[in-house]
Design an enzyme around this catalytic site. Sequence first.
Site, PDB file in Angstrom:
ATOM      1  N   GLU A 109       5.483  33.654   3.706  1.00 32.99           N
ATOM      2  CA  GLU A 109       4.074  34.194   4.009  1.00 32.99           C
ATOM      3  C   GLU A 109       4.399  35.317   5.098  1.00 32.99           C
ATOM      4  OE1 GLU A 109       0.054  33.017   3.607  1.00 32.99           O
ATOM      5  OE2 GLU A 109       0.802  31.311   2.969  1.00 32.99           O
TER       6      GLU A 109
ATOM      7  N   GLU B  10      -0.785  24.426  11.707  1.00 33.30           N
ATOM      8  CA  GLU B  10      -1.751  24.761  10.498  1.00 33.30           C
ATOM      9  C   GLU B  10      -3.013  23.889  10.397  1.00 33.30           C
ATOM     10  OE1 GLU B  10      -0.001  25.928   7.000  1.00 33.30           O
ATOM     11  OE2 GLU B  10      -1.502  27.324   6.396  1.00 33.30           O
TER      12      GLU B  10
HETATM   13  C1  BGC Z   1      -2.498  31.795   5.516  1.00 35.79           C
HETATM   14  C2  BGC Z   1      -3.497  31.739   6.384  1.00 35.79           C
HETATM   15  C3  BGC Z   1      -4.524  32.690   5.688  1.00 35.79           C
HETATM   16  C4  BGC Z   1      -5.011  31.962   4.540  1.00 35.79           C
HETATM   17  C5  BGC Z   1      -6.027  32.649   3.827  1.00 35.79           C
HETATM   18  C6  BGC Z   1      -2.822  30.886   4.254  1.00 35.79           C
HETATM   19  O1  BGC Z   1      -1.735  30.845   3.203  1.00 35.79           O
HETATM   20  O2  BGC Z   1      -1.235  30.947   6.135  1.00 35.79           O
HETATM   21  O3  BGC Z   1      -3.366  31.520   7.775  1.00 35.79           O
HETATM   22  O4  BGC Z   1      -5.496  33.115   6.603  1.00 35.79           O
HETATM   23  O5  BGC Z   1      -3.932  31.825   3.618  1.00 35.79           O
HETATM   24  O6  BGC Z   1      -6.919  31.630   3.893  1.00 35.79           O
END
Ligand code: BGC
Length: 951
Positions: A511, A804
């Site tokens: 990401e 997370e």
């Molecule tokens: C990310 C987040 C992001 C989200 C969207 C994820 O995969 O890591 O932090 O805001 O997607 O909801």
Amino acid sequence: MKFVQSSIRSVALILSAMILSSNQSAANKSDLKPVNLRTEYKINPVVDAAKPRLSWELTSAIRGQVQTAYQIMVASSPNLLATDTPDLWNSTKLASNATNQIEYAGKLLPSRTVCYWKVRSWDKYDQAGPWSAIAGWEMGLLNKSDWKAEWIGNDLRALGKGKIYHLPPAPFFRREAQFKATVKRARLYVTSLGLYEFQINGKRVGTDYFTPGWTDYNKRVYYQTYDVTADVKIGKNALGAIVAEGWYAGYLGYALLVGNPVVKNFYGDVPLLKAQLEVEYTNGEKETIATDQTWKTNHGPVLEADLLNGETYNANLEFANWSKVGYADSNWKNSTIYPDKSGRKIEAYPGYPIQVFQELKSKTVTPKSGGKYLFDLGQNFAGNVRLKVKGNKGDTITLKYGEVLFPNGEIMTENLRKARATDTYILKGDKQGETWTPKFTYHGFQYVEVAGFRTVPGLDAITGIVLTSATPETGSFETDNKLINKLYQNIVWTQRSNYVDVPTDCPQRDERLGWTGDAQAYIQSATFNTDISAFFTKWLVDLNDAQRADKSYPIYAPAPNVRKTDTYSPGWSEAGIICPYTIYKTYGDTRVIREFWPNMVAYLRFMEAKSKGEYVYKEASFEDISPKGGFGDWLSVGKKTPPDMLATMYYAYVASMMAEMANAIDKQEESTYYHGIFNKIKQAFLAHYTEETGKFKTNSAAYGDGGGYVDGQMGFDGHTQTAYANAIYMHMLKPDQNQKAGDWLVELIKANNNKLSTGFLGVKPLLPSLSSTGHSDEAYKLLLSTEYPSWGFEVVNGANTIWERWNSYIKGKGFENNAGMNSFNHYAFGAVNEWLFGNAAGLKVGEAGYRTFTIKPEIANEGLNYVNATYRSINGKIESSWKKAGKTVTLKITVPVNTVATVFIPTTNPASVVESAKEVKSNPAIKVKEFKDGYLYVEIGSGTYQFMSQN
Ligand code: BGC
């Protein structure tokens, strides 16, 4: 940047000594002295703003000291400053209390001008203090025509094709140059489409990583400027560069994971270099060596180099001394010139460069099956390693990175998803041993599993290299509670790991995007830890470059569209307003408002149109985006707060910010207009989403079975912690309703076994809303909880960063969700930092740029007896500290020169309040305001104060 730093600094030291002695003889009547001079937020930078903004802090031993006037002098040489005969600008004495955001208003500054400046201030008695030390800045290349260099490349796309990844080698470029006289001044202007490392005469230029940074390369690319005067010599010189695909041509985000038709090459196919070395001889003659087809190119040891997937280096293919004079490059070919893209801007890098923050020694090395070794660096972070190895020619060392271990001690890499995150080093067999660090990749990790050692490695075989955008440290936070101290350190590490050129979501998996929701939720928290002014100056350009055709702001920026369906989302897109607003409030920066005003206005219009003139988003208003309704209160626990309800509150929230920002740039009419919009939204929101009792409701039937919505199967409810927390935080409610909302919030927490249930959008306002409705005790209870879900749960389960998910790892149980989403370095839940500084220590900005601020510490009843927070604002260091001993509370407060603080001293007995053992009433430095709600309000100017009160 470095260049001006070293050259001007040494000059400045000598000169300031001279000035000091002359000042002493002139006997300054005031001790008010400007320090920490900055230009465009940085010390001695290269800029291309036509009117760079200057700032300084003030020091004085006198309480309540202010600046009543200042004088700035800017000259093209330090000598002209020393004699007070500036040739570029003399502001003369200007009556003003401003010490920052002061625009240069002298002569027009052409490209390459070196400017030296100093400033002095007059105090509250209109007495002048001493001149500051000299600082400087240099103008960059302001016009495209200043660039003689071509974009050059070496198309190696035919190489590096694997089953899953296509990772071509990194091309090398070189040429030699003859300098016919002694060089007085040399500047290297350099950039790339991709990443570059530049070398002169065998030495790396600068200490920056991943230059020139990530932008929408179709619109702009940044360049760096280095003072290389000391690196070049009369006679022959060699210049060299290695260029990698980076963000320009490499893999980005989860494109591969989601099966996007494009997985790499989002901006271009072949990484390119553009550089010019400009020298000036002592005789005044000038010469420029610029990239063109005569630069020789080849590919060698860097077989693969990708930000997400890692680097492969074969030391046997090294070109020994390739960037030194005399290297035989006859078998290298000429470079290819690539045309520039029309409309692509080339600008001076406005942010802080990515640099090494610190090195981490391995804590342990453990043998594993298959001859592998596991190194533990003791801290989860973003960066690289330095490998030290001795072995035979052709031996291959493979390095795999992981953030955490499975309960059985094996490294966990499932959460990296499609990021290969593997580095490989092939030895040349040097008897003295070999060391290697990758140049064009980084990883998010604490553990490294290494295969291929011939003998048992020592701890020094692997050293961690922590990389981050070099945002200067501004804050500290300490208590007598270990859990909270650890939580704070975890927040800081997570920010460090994710402020890497853009504010990323996480550093490990596929990401690393500048997710806007995460950025907006966390930005206020970030301001306390480091100076993010220049970092966000840069990213706000990325964000506005990424504004979509429909004028919505995207879900991540830069926005290469790594999934076709990625568009916008309420709660994420509002970063386009919230982030500039926060930069304005924190640093008094109105330029960001002016610069992006039309974009922000367009976004508000988009939101208005989306509300179909109703100023409320009723249930299922966002069925056109994916996921439906947007991301909502992402990763919350239990029933979902309707995303449309949150979207409406966000709409109101940003309208109120627009009103305030309009005011700041003297657009009174527009300010009134947005106030009006804010009120309309509030009314429409309350009419639609509240019952008569004021309790929040929603028509959950409108969401059907929840299909297509994030966690839609959990069902929707308007009566949630997240709904009340946001409504209170965003001032959506009338005063009596507000108090009731606070009570409901407490009731909901109690009904949930005293636990929070908030996700990304609910977590930030949760504790602040409890505090502002008189439930500070509840806020402390949540903060100190160690049960799932809570911040403390992460800490007691071994976290050294913010996770997370509330339950990313559970001791004895292990992980859930690895292959999907389970980052151990994600700052969104770290947004509790806003409450730590803003409530526990009680520091809140008043007038933009902390010209005024309040300190209203919330004293904990249980769990902690001591809090000490410091914050270096743009006006200087603020300190708020409290200690509780029996019935006595002691506050230690520091207020910077030229600022005013309103301090709320907690007490049940206002008569008991003393400052440095003297009663406050008769102290001329302290204005006693009133006694209300258990606090005595006092107003104080600069200085350090020790208040004591009885409770
Ligand atoms: C990310 C987040 C992001 C989200 C969207 C994820 O995969 O890591 O932090 O805001 O997607 O909801």
